[in-house]
Design a protein around this motif. Structure first.
Motif, PDB file in Angstrom:
ATOM      1  N   ARG A  15       0.840  -1.201   0.000  1.00 10.90           N
ATOM      2  CA  ARG A  15       0.000   0.000   0.000  1.00 10.90           C
ATOM      3  C   ARG A  15       0.879   1.256   0.000  1.00 10.90           C
ATOM      4  NH1 ARG A  15      -4.837   1.475   4.330  1.00 10.90           N
ATOM      5  NH2 ARG A  15      -5.649   3.258   3.163  1.00 10.90           N
ATOM      6  N   PHE A  16       0.445   2.290  -0.713  1.00 11.90           N
ATOM      7  CA  PHE A  16       1.206   3.529  -0.806  1.00 11.90           C
ATOM      8  C   PHE A  16       1.062   4.328   0.500  1.00 11.90           C
ATOM      9  CE2 PHE A  16       0.392   2.576  -5.286  1.00 11.90           C
ATOM     10  CZ  PHE A  16       1.670   2.726  -5.802  1.00 11.90           C
ATOM     11  N   ALA A  17       2.192   4.762   1.044  1.00 17.92           N
ATOM     12  CA  ALA A  17       2.192   5.574   2.266  1.00 17.92           C
ATOM     13  C   ALA A  17       3.403   6.499   2.222  1.00 17.92           C
ATOM     14  CB  ALA A  17       2.230   4.688   3.512  1.00 17.92           C
ATOM     15  N   THR A  18       3.311   7.617   2.947  1.00 18.38           N
ATOM     16  CA  THR A  18       4.424   8.562   2.976  1.00 18.38           C
ATOM     17  C   THR A  18       4.433   9.290   4.319  1.00 18.38           C
ATOM     18  OG1 THR A  18       5.534  10.300   1.711  1.00 18.38           O
ATOM     19  CG2 THR A  18       3.158  10.525   2.043  1.00 18.38           C
ATOM     20  N   ASN A  19       5.462  10.056   4.527  1.00 17.76           N
ATOM     21  CA  ASN A  19       5.638  10.792   5.778  1.00 17.76           C
ATOM     22  C   ASN A  19       5.213  12.239   5.553  1.00 17.76           C
ATOM     23  OD1 ASN A  19       6.353  11.785   8.230  1.00 17.76           O
ATOM     24  ND2 ASN A  19       8.559  11.612   7.924  1.00 17.76           N
ATOM     25  N   THR A  20       4.220  12.687   6.344  1.00 18.11           N
ATOM     26  CA  THR A  20       3.780  14.085   6.284  1.00 18.11           C
ATOM     27  C   THR A  20       3.902  14.699   7.674  1.00 18.11           C
ATOM     28  OG1 THR A  20       1.452  13.615   6.771  1.00 18.11           O
ATOM     29  CG2 THR A  20       2.143  13.465   4.465  1.00 18.11           C
ATOM     30  N   LYS A  21       3.606  15.989   7.746  1.00 21.33           N
ATOM     31  CA  LYS A  21       3.688  16.660   9.045  1.00 21.33           C
ATOM     32  C   LYS A  21       2.611  16.175  10.001  1.00 21.33           C
ATOM     33  CE  LYS A  21       5.722  20.959   7.307  1.00 21.33           C
ATOM     34  NZ  LYS A  21       5.551  22.433   7.161  1.00 21.33           N
ATOM     35  N   LEU A  22       1.532  15.629   9.462  1.00 23.26           N
ATOM     36  CA  LEU A  22       0.432  15.187  10.309  1.00 23.26           C
ATOM     37  C   LEU A  22       0.536  13.714  10.669  1.00 23.26           C
ATOM     38  CD1 LEU A  22      -2.565  17.010   8.581  1.00 23.26           C
ATOM     39  CD2 LEU A  22      -1.299  17.718  10.598  1.00 23.26           C
ATOM     40  N   ASN A  23       1.280  12.938   9.881  1.00 21.04           N
ATOM     41  CA  ASN A  23       1.326  11.491  10.120  1.00 21.04           C
ATOM     42  C   ASN A  23       2.584  10.940   9.471  1.00 21.04           C
ATOM     43  OD1 ASN A  23       0.810   8.840  10.654  1.00 21.04           O
ATOM     44  ND2 ASN A  23      -1.122   8.718   9.532  1.00 21.04           N
ATOM     45  N   THR A  24       3.382  10.219  10.244  1.00 20.24           N
ATOM     46  CA  THR A  24       4.622   9.652   9.696  1.00 20.24           C
ATOM     47  C   THR A  24       4.363   8.531   8.709  1.00 20.24           C
ATOM     48  OG1 THR A  24       4.756   8.130  11.584  1.00 20.24           O
ATOM     49  CG2 THR A  24       5.922  10.233  11.760  1.00 20.24           C
ATOM     50  N   GLU A  25       3.234   7.868   8.806  1.00 20.33           N
ATOM     51  CA  GLU A  25       2.869   6.795   7.876  1.00 20.33           C
ATOM     52  C   GLU A  25       1.482   7.097   7.317  1.00 20.33           C
ATOM     53  OE1 GLU A  25       4.410   4.208   6.616  1.00 20.33           O
ATOM     54  OE2 GLU A  25       6.304   4.645   7.636  1.00 20.33           O
ATOM     55  N   SER A  26       1.369   8.160   6.547  1.00 21.13           N
ATOM     56  CA  SER A  26       0.076   8.587   6.021  1.00 21.13           C
ATOM     57  C   SER A  26      -0.288   7.774   4.778  1.00 21.13           C
ATOM     58  CB  SER A  26       0.125  10.083   5.669  1.00 21.13           C
ATOM     59  OG  SER A  26      -1.104  10.501   5.094  1.00 21.13           O
ATOM     60  N   SER A  27      -1.426   7.100   4.804  1.00 21.75           N
ATOM     61  CA  SER A  27      -1.880   6.318   3.656  1.00 21.75           C
ATOM     62  C   SER A  27      -2.237   7.269   2.519  1.00 21.75           C
ATOM     63  CB  SER A  27      -3.109   5.481   4.027  1.00 21.75           C
ATOM     64  OG  SER A  27      -2.815   4.606   5.078  1.00 21.75           O
ATOM     65  N   ARG A  28      -1.744   6.925   1.340  1.00 20.26           N
ATOM     66  CA  ARG A  28      -2.005   7.759   0.162  1.00 20.26           C
ATOM     67  C   ARG A  28      -3.015   7.111  -0.776  1.00 20.26           C
ATOM     68  NH1 ARG A  28      -0.997  11.867   2.404  1.00 20.26           N
ATOM     69  NH2 ARG A  28      -0.838  13.051   0.439  1.00 20.26           N
ATOM     70  N   SER A  29      -3.698   6.107  -0.306  1.00 23.59           N
ATOM     71  CA  SER A  29      -4.692   5.427  -1.149  1.00 23.59           C
ATOM     72  C   SER A  29      -5.826   4.926  -0.263  1.00 23.59           C
ATOM     73  CB  SER A  29      -4.053   4.250  -1.893  1.00 23.59           C
ATOM     74  OG  SER A  29      -3.611   3.266  -0.967  1.00 23.59           O
ATOM     75  N   HIS A  30      -6.971   4.681  -0.872  1.00 25.57           N
ATOM     76  CA  HIS A  30      -8.096   4.066  -0.182  1.00 25.57           C
ATOM     77  C   HIS A  30      -7.957   2.548  -0.286  1.00 25.57           C
ATOM     78  CE1 HIS A  30      -9.757   8.072  -0.279  1.00 25.57           C
ATOM     79  NE2 HIS A  30      -9.846   8.077  -1.606  1.00 25.57           N
ATOM     80  N   ALA A  31      -7.891   1.858   0.857  1.00 21.10           N
ATOM     81  CA  ALA A  31      -7.779   0.392   0.872  1.00 21.10           C
ATOM     82  C   ALA A  31      -9.181  -0.214   0.965  1.00 21.10           C
ATOM     83  CB  ALA A  31      -6.912  -0.078   2.042  1.00 21.10           C
ATOM     84  N   ILE A  32      -9.422  -1.237   0.142  1.00 22.35           N
ATOM     85  CA  ILE A  32     -10.743  -1.867   0.081  1.00 22.35           C
ATOM     86  C   ILE A  32     -10.558  -3.380   0.187  1.00 22.35           C
ATOM     87  CG2 ILE A  32     -12.837  -2.171  -1.285  1.00 22.35           C
ATOM     88  CD1 ILE A  32     -12.015   0.452  -2.754  1.00 22.35           C
ATOM     89  N   LEU A  33     -11.062  -3.966   1.280  1.00 18.58           N
ATOM     90  CA  LEU A  33     -11.038  -5.418   1.469  1.00 18.58           C
ATOM     91  C   LEU A  33     -12.423  -5.965   1.137  1.00 18.58           C
ATOM     92  CD1 LEU A  33      -9.575  -8.007   2.594  1.00 18.58           C
ATOM     93  CD2 LEU A  33     -10.637  -7.450   4.790  1.00 18.58           C
ATOM     94  N   MET A  34     -12.469  -6.918   0.209  1.00 19.39           N
ATOM     95  CA  MET A  34     -13.735  -7.546  -0.177  1.00 19.39           C
ATOM     96  C   MET A  34     -13.703  -9.017   0.224  1.00 19.39           C
ATOM     97  SD  MET A  34     -14.587  -5.969  -3.942  1.00 19.39           S
ATOM     98  CE  MET A  34     -14.858  -4.205  -4.169  1.00 19.39           C
ATOM     99  N   VAL A  35     -14.654  -9.418   1.074  1.00 15.52           N
ATOM    100  CA  VAL A  35     -14.767 -10.809   1.531  1.00 15.52           C
ATOM    101  C   VAL A  35     -16.042 -11.388   0.913  1.00 15.52           C
ATOM    102  CG1 VAL A  35     -14.885 -12.352   3.501  1.00 15.52           C
ATOM    103  CG2 VAL A  35     -13.601 -10.218   3.685  1.00 15.52           C
ATOM    104  N   HIS A  36     -15.878 -12.393   0.065  1.00 18.15           N
ATOM    105  CA  HIS A  36     -17.011 -13.034  -0.604  1.00 18.15           C
ATOM    106  C   HIS A  36     -17.359 -14.321   0.143  1.00 18.15           C
ATOM    107  CE1 HIS A  36     -16.613 -10.425  -4.183  1.00 18.15           C
ATOM    108  NE2 HIS A  36     -15.322 -10.443  -3.869  1.00 18.15           N
ATOM    109  N   VAL A  37     -18.595 -14.414   0.622  1.00 19.61           N
ATOM    110  CA  VAL A  37     -19.057 -15.566   1.409  1.00 19.61           C
ATOM    111  C   VAL A  37     -20.145 -16.288   0.624  1.00 19.61           C
ATOM    112  CG1 VAL A  37     -20.039 -16.342   3.600  1.00 19.61           C
ATOM    113  CG2 VAL A  37     -18.542 -14.332   3.545  1.00 19.61           C
TER     114      VAL A  37
END
Length: 920
Positions: A260-282
């Motif tokens: 997953r894409f992440a970077t260091n910003t002034k607000l968060n050292t490991e700031s996520s740069r993408s929306h993560a989507i987990l899909m569980v098919h039952v």
């Protein structure tokens, strides 16, 4: 979420691939009680009792129950605890958030006098456990999914407020810290039966309006497909991994998070740069429900009953970890990070517009403004049960972002979904059952065919034996009769001749004696003799006719046996033809099986490659923070004591303010303290300051570089060596600082540290510093003369992948500078790397499993090969083979093209390739 054109839920009878039955969920918050309170209507009985009639009756029942009932989006708010920075910077500010969890209320301070009050479905304080969050936010949705309904759990909030912690925490160190994803899968695995049910997972990220597969990084452009009839959204290009146990799911989450894409910003050292989507098919089988949809006639035959497909419920759980909303002036984003922030804010803005339109019952829902809203169209205004957790921080500095997040949750609470239960016939299960039955019938047929063939062979052998025996007996009997008749005939002739000879003298005497008077008696005697002969001949003829009739009967029996044998052979041929057909079918099945096994083997190899890439990505993430070593909290305590002693001022500012208040000279003076702990804390502060480009010039001007080099020379502490080397590595990113390091004997001190060091992290920092120095064209000769190349090669003894990656980077930088100098005409002769013996290590690691090591080595080989003087050494050292491999198989096109161009432009390499008869 409703589309702009509206949804189109068609009757289940129009579906081609599968028969679906949709049932609404009650407005009750408990999905289990809702399912029990409104079961399916009993199916209509049909007199024909056929499967088609049963499906039609079930479709009629489903069409009556296809409207659904509304179910509001549930929203919970969670407050993040204060971090260490906020405890210092916000110490003089009043609390802006007041929680009343028992009343499910939140009060947000507008100013010193006024408070705004908001109500949510759940209010979670900063002390709420992960288990509590899961039970009130996600567990009702998971239970709905297990009952056959689609469900969505989503986290929204400012960057750094704990969204990823709430959803994706693995809890490997502390099981109590497990997030919603892990806990949801635990409940799902506990409820499903892996023998009859199926469970599969896709893990994606939406980055810069492009959907990437976190389980297959190469798959970075997945398209969204919408069903024109139902409006359902699917991602056919995404990886779908079947889950068999909890451990494999955690491994998949770890693999996805590494990509997953992440970077260091002034607000968060490991700031996520993408929306993560987990899909569980039952996919769950409905036990005891086969008769509810497919058996309307109890008098059906056994064949029809065996063809009844079981009923299954298909549902999908979507867990969405949205990237944090942020203000550019606060996050300090610039360059590519700024473009990422713009893309994140645009997609979140599109989501907010859709929720506003749904909350206000607008006629137009702008669902197509973003891929995020297209993916979540079923979650807001669709058929899924949705829970939203909005995360906020306690800092007064971010009141605007906190208020915006709260208002987003308030608007989401007004969205109504139409919850529907989807059931369908499991024709795949029926197909598998029929395949098993077919295999049994084929095996039984083969057994019967084998018995039939054995029986035919036995009967044919017996018939052949009987025919042979009859023919032999007939021939023997015929020969005996012939010999007997021939013998009797000869004996009769002989007797007649003897009798004639005996009667002739007597006849002559009587004739002489009696004269003519006896002629009459002689004639009578002769007639009697002739009559006797005629009778004897007639008897012989009758005997011959009887034997002839017996022979004809034997021949007819032989003909009958031959006809029976022919019929048996025809039956055998027909059986053989059937056997050939069955064998062809089995061969086709075997071919299909081999094909599937090949695909499975390919997937296994891809999974292994993904595992290797995930490990490498983890190491890259570790290396991403090369200069930002830990220990800052301890050092903050030391600096705080120092401030209290000097000024007595208890108003603490940020690290930058402390740096300005205490002064760099005082911090650098602590590097020479006698207390080793003080020196360790001081060097950690300097290292963290050196990580910021704006501070580097001040540190060098104040003599910080000299102090750091002196620590390498005088200190024996491994921690000091590691942190000081990391700080020097950060300073060595600047070309001016590189010349200062070399002029002050820095390369010699780094080489000495590398020779004496054993800790992999220390060696990684030293190798990183030398690698940065290797990228300076002006320092090549001096760096080599002071042992820089030897030091790099000496550190490979460690064997740690991170150390090897830094060594490979340094060699690649050095080779690139040499190549540039050769092209400009400022350097002649062999490469200094080859003279120092680096070529053998380069060739040995050219195909290393770790991609960063392999990539740097491949670049180094290409740069070395660009200088014709190095060609002979590279050929004798085995580097030519690696260049040929790189030009053909390298995963990066730029390196592959560079290797190909280098090979084709070198006369020495071309001559050797022609000699070896290798086409390039």
């Amino acid at each position: 979420m409703a589309a702009s054109g509206g949804y189109n839920y068609r009757d289940a009878a129009t579906q081609r691939s599968s028969f679906k039955v949709d049932r609404p969920l009650s407005v009750n918050s408990n999905p289990k009680s809702a399912v029990k309170s409104k079961p399916l209507l009993p199916p209509r009985r049909n007199s024909t009792g056929s499967i088609g009639a049963a499906a039609a009756a079930a479709a009629g029942t489903a069409s009556k129950d296809n409207t659904g009932v509304p179910g509001r989006v549930r929203v919970a708010v969670r407050l993040r605890p204060r971090n260490s920075d906020e405890m210092i910077s916000d110490a003089d500010f009043a609390e802006i958030v007041e929680l009343q969890p028992e009343l499910k209320r939140l009060k947000l301070r507008r100013n010193n006098w006024d408070l705004d009050t908001y109500e949510f479905d759940e209010v979670l304080t900063e002390f709420a456990s992960q288990k509590r969050v899961y039970e009130v936010v996600a567990k009702p949705v998971v239970e709905s999914v297990l009952e056959g309904y689609n469900g969505t759990v989503m986290a929204y909030g400012q960057t750094g407020t704990g969204k990823t912690y709430t959803l994706g925490r693995l809890g490997e160190e502390d099981t109590a810290a497990r997030g919603i994803m892990v806990r949801a899968m635990e409940d799902i695995l506990a409820d499903v039966s892996l023998e009859s049910d199926s469970l599969s997972v896709s893990y994606l990220q939406l980055y810069m309006e492009t959907i990437h597969d976190l389980l297959d990084p190469a798959n970075d452009s997945i398209s969204i497909v919408e069903d024109p009839k139902t409006g359902d959204v699917s991602l056919p290009g995404a990886s779908l991994v079947e889950i068999r146990d909890h451990k494999s799911f955690v491994e998949l989450l770890r693999l996805g998070e590494a990509h997953r894409f992440a970077t260091n910003t002034k607000l968060n050292t490991e700031s996520s740069r993408s929306h993560a989507i987990l899909m569980v098919h039952v996919k769950k089988s409905v036990k005891g429900r086969d008769s509810a949809l497919s058996s309307q006639n109890v008098n059906n035959s056994h064949t029809v009953k065996s063809l009844k497909p079981p009923v299954v419920r298909k549902s999908k759980l979507i867990v969405v970890d949205l990237a944090g909303s942020e203000r550019i002036d606060k996050s300090g984003s610039e360059g590519h990070t700024l473009e990422e922030a713009k893309s994140i804010n645009l997609s979140l803005s599109a989501l907010g517009k859709c929720i506003n339109a749904l909350a206000e019952n607008s006629a137009h829902i702008p669902v197509r403004d973003s891929k995020l809203t297209r993916l979540l169209r079923d979650s807001f205004g669709g058929t899924a049960r949705t829970s939203l957790v909005v995360t906020i921080g306690p800092s007064p500095r971010h009141r605007g972002e906190t208020a915006s997040t709260i208002m987003f949750g308030q608007r989401a609470m007004k969205v109504e979904n139409m919850l529907k239960l989807k059931e369908e016939f499991d024709y795949k299960s029926l197909s598998r059952r029929l395949d098993i039955q077919l295999d049994k019938l084929i095996a039984e047929h083969e057994r019967q065919q084998k018995a039939f063939e054995d029986e035919i062979e036995r009967i044919a052998a017996e018939a052949q034996n009987q025919i042979t025996e009859v023919e032999k007996n007939y021939a023997d009997a015929l020969e005996k009769e012939r010999l007997k008749y021939q013998k009797d005939y000869m004996e009769s002739i002989k007797k007649l001749e003897e009798q004639l000879v005996m009667n002739q003298p007597k006849h002559d005497f009587e004739k002489v004696t009696n004269g003519p008077k006896d002629d009459k008696s002689n004639v009578t005697s002769s007639k009697e003799i002739c009559r006797l002969h005629v009778e004897e001949i007639n008897d012989l003829r009758k005997l011959l006719q009887r034997e002839t009739s017996l022979r004809k009967a034997a021949e007819e029996e032989t003909s009958n046996l031959k006809s029976q044998l022919t019929q048996w052979k025809r039956s055998e041929a027909a059986g053989n033809s059937e056997i050939l057909k069955l064998r062809k079918m089995l061969e086709d099945e075997a071919h299909q099986k081999e094909k599937l096994e090949g695909e499975i083997a390919t997937l296994h190899s891809q999974l292994l490659q993904l595992s290797f890439d995930a490990d490498e990505t983890s190491r890259q993430l570790d290396r991403g923070g090369l200069g930002k070593v830990g220990g800052l909290d301890s050092l903050m305590t030391q600096v705080r004591h120092l401030q209290l002693k000097e000024s007595g001022n208890e108003d603490k500012a940020s690290i930058a303010k402390i740096f300005e208040q205490v002064g760099l000279q005082k911090i650098l003076s602590l590097l020479e303290a006698e207390d080793n702990d003080v020196r360790i804390h001081a060097v950690k502060v300097v290292a963290n300051l050196a990580a910021e480009e704006a501070n580097q010039e001040k540190i060098v001007e104040a003599g910080g570089l000299t102090s750091l080099l002196m620590l390498l020379k005088t200190s024996d502490d491994e921690t000091i060596h590691r942190v000081a080397a990391g700080a020097i590595a950060n300073l060595a990113m600047n070309e001016t600082n590189q010349e200062l390091i070399m002029s002050q004997g820095g390369i010699s001190l780094l080489s000495m540290t590398a020779a004496n060091g054993e800790d992999p992290q220390t060696l990684r920092m030293v190798a990183g510093a030398i690698a940065n120095l290797c990228g300076n064209d002006k320092l090549q000769s001096k760096l080599r003369a002071e042992g820089g190349i030897k030091a790099l090669l000496g550190m490979v003894r460690c064997g740690h992948p991170d150390v090897l990656a830094q060594v490979a980077r340094g060699i690649a930088n050095f080779a690139k500078c040499e190549s540039r100098a050769s092209t400009q005409g400022t350097k002649n002769g062999r490469s200094l790397l080859i003279e120092d013996g680096a070529l053998s290590w380069i060739v040995q690691n050219a195909n290393n499993e770790a991609s960063p090591i392999r990539r740097h080595i491949e670049l180094a080989l290409c740069h070395l090969a660009q200088h014709e003087t190095n060609a002979k050494d590279m050929i004798s050292g085995g580097a030519l083979w690696e260049l040929v491999r790189i030009s053909r198989d390298c995963s990066r096109e730029d390196i592959r093209t560079l290797a190909y161009r280098t090979l084709t432009s070198s006369p020495t390499f071309q001559g050797e390739l022609r000699r070896l008869r290798i086409d390039n």
